[in-house]
Design a protein around this motif. Structure first.
Motif, PDB file in Angstrom:
ATOM      1  N   ALA A  25      -0.708 -15.834  -1.143  1.00  0.00           N
ATOM      2  CA  ALA A  25      -0.365 -15.068   0.121  1.00  0.00           C
ATOM      3  C   ALA A  25       0.374 -14.328   0.199  1.00  0.00           C
ATOM      4  O   ALA A  25       0.931 -14.491   1.017  1.00  0.00           O
ATOM      5  N   VAL A  26       1.447 -15.171  -0.508  1.00  0.00           N
ATOM      6  CA  VAL A  26       2.852 -15.055  -0.249  1.00  0.00           C
ATOM      7  C   VAL A  26       3.318 -13.812  -1.517  1.00  0.00           C
ATOM      8  O   VAL A  26       3.949 -12.812  -1.034  1.00  0.00           O
ATOM      9  N   VAL A  27       2.098 -13.312  -2.667  1.00  0.00           N
ATOM     10  CA  VAL A  27       2.375 -12.514  -2.812  1.00  0.00           C
ATOM     11  C   VAL A  27       2.487 -11.291  -2.982  1.00  0.00           C
ATOM     12  O   VAL A  27       2.583  -9.874  -3.008  1.00  0.00           O
ATOM     13  N   MET A  28       0.932 -11.591  -2.895  1.00  0.00           N
ATOM     14  CA  MET A  28      -0.344  -9.943  -1.985  1.00  0.00           C
ATOM     15  C   MET A  28       0.520  -9.058  -0.496  1.00  0.00           C
ATOM     16  O   MET A  28       0.426  -8.413  -1.030  1.00  0.00           O
ATOM     17  N   LEU A  32       0.907  -4.863  -2.063  1.00  0.00           N
ATOM     18  CA  LEU A  32       0.366  -4.352  -1.368  1.00  0.00           C
ATOM     19  C   LEU A  32       1.603  -3.640  -0.518  1.00  0.00           C
ATOM     20  O   LEU A  32       1.428  -1.886  -0.072  1.00  0.00           O
ATOM     21  N   ALA A  33       2.767  -4.452   0.131  1.00  0.00           N
ATOM     22  CA  ALA A  33       3.991  -3.266   0.547  1.00  0.00           C
ATOM     23  C   ALA A  33       4.392  -1.775  -0.704  1.00  0.00           C
ATOM     24  O   ALA A  33       4.664  -0.923  -0.422  1.00  0.00           O
ATOM     25  N   LEU A  34       4.334  -2.430  -1.636  1.00  0.00           N
ATOM     26  CA  LEU A  34       4.875  -2.219  -2.300  1.00  0.00           C
ATOM     27  C   LEU A  34       3.953  -0.805  -2.754  1.00  0.00           C
ATOM     28  O   LEU A  34       4.623   0.428  -3.418  1.00  0.00           O
ATOM     29  N   ALA A  35       2.898  -1.153  -3.221  1.00  0.00           N
ATOM     30  CA  ALA A  35       1.316  -0.799  -3.595  1.00  0.00           C
ATOM     31  C   ALA A  35       2.022   1.028  -2.609  1.00  0.00           C
ATOM     32  O   ALA A  35       2.028   1.679  -2.990  1.00  0.00           O
ATOM     33  N   TYR A  36       1.987   0.699  -0.955  1.00  0.00           N
ATOM     34  CA  TYR A  36       1.993   1.581  -0.264  1.00  0.00           C
ATOM     35  C   TYR A  36       3.187   2.474  -0.067  1.00  0.00           C
ATOM     36  O   TYR A  36       2.417   4.005  -0.023  1.00  0.00           O
ATOM     37  N   GLY A  37       4.023   2.056  -0.434  1.00  0.00           N
ATOM     38  CA  GLY A  37       5.289   2.382  -1.050  1.00  0.00           C
ATOM     39  C   GLY A  37       5.323   3.757  -1.221  1.00  0.00           C
ATOM     40  O   GLY A  37       6.055   5.200  -1.434  1.00  0.00           O
ATOM     41  N   ILE A  38       5.092   3.021  -3.354  1.00  0.00           N
ATOM     42  CA  ILE A  38       4.788   4.139  -3.854  1.00  0.00           C
ATOM     43  C   ILE A  38       3.236   4.755  -3.860  1.00  0.00           C
ATOM     44  O   ILE A  38       4.137   6.220  -4.423  1.00  0.00           O
ATOM     45  N   ALA A  39       2.544   4.649  -3.494  1.00  0.00           N
ATOM     46  CA  ALA A  39       1.649   5.582  -3.299  1.00  0.00           C
ATOM     47  C   ALA A  39       2.528   6.822  -1.960  1.00  0.00           C
ATOM     48  O   ALA A  39       2.015   8.079  -2.403  1.00  0.00           O
TER      49      ALA A  39
END
Length: 64
Positions: A25-28, A32-39
């Motif tokens: 719950a803390v890490v996801m 997900l925010a990092l993955a979205y920013g990189i995308a």
């Protein structure tokens, strides 16, 4: 830099002490925010690269 590394060590220690569900719950959201920013960043870079290649190709075809 040392204070940042000490802070990071304390965060890792706190996170590893949590249960699996709490860790997830803390890490996801962070992952997900990092993955979205990189995308979004890659989409912009690759989109501009393709646009530049098309522009260069059209100039070459117009010159012939």
């Amino acid at each position: 830099m040392g204070s940042f590394l000490n802070w990071w060590d304390s965060v890792e220690l706190w996170l590893s002490g949590l249960g699996f569900v709490a860790q997830t719950a803390v890490v996801m959201p962070v992952v997900l925010a990092l993955a979205y920013g990189i995308a979004v960043l890659l989409d912009g870079v690759l989109g501009n690269g393709i646009r530049l290649l098309r522009r260069a190709r059209n100039r070459d075809e117009d010159a012939q």
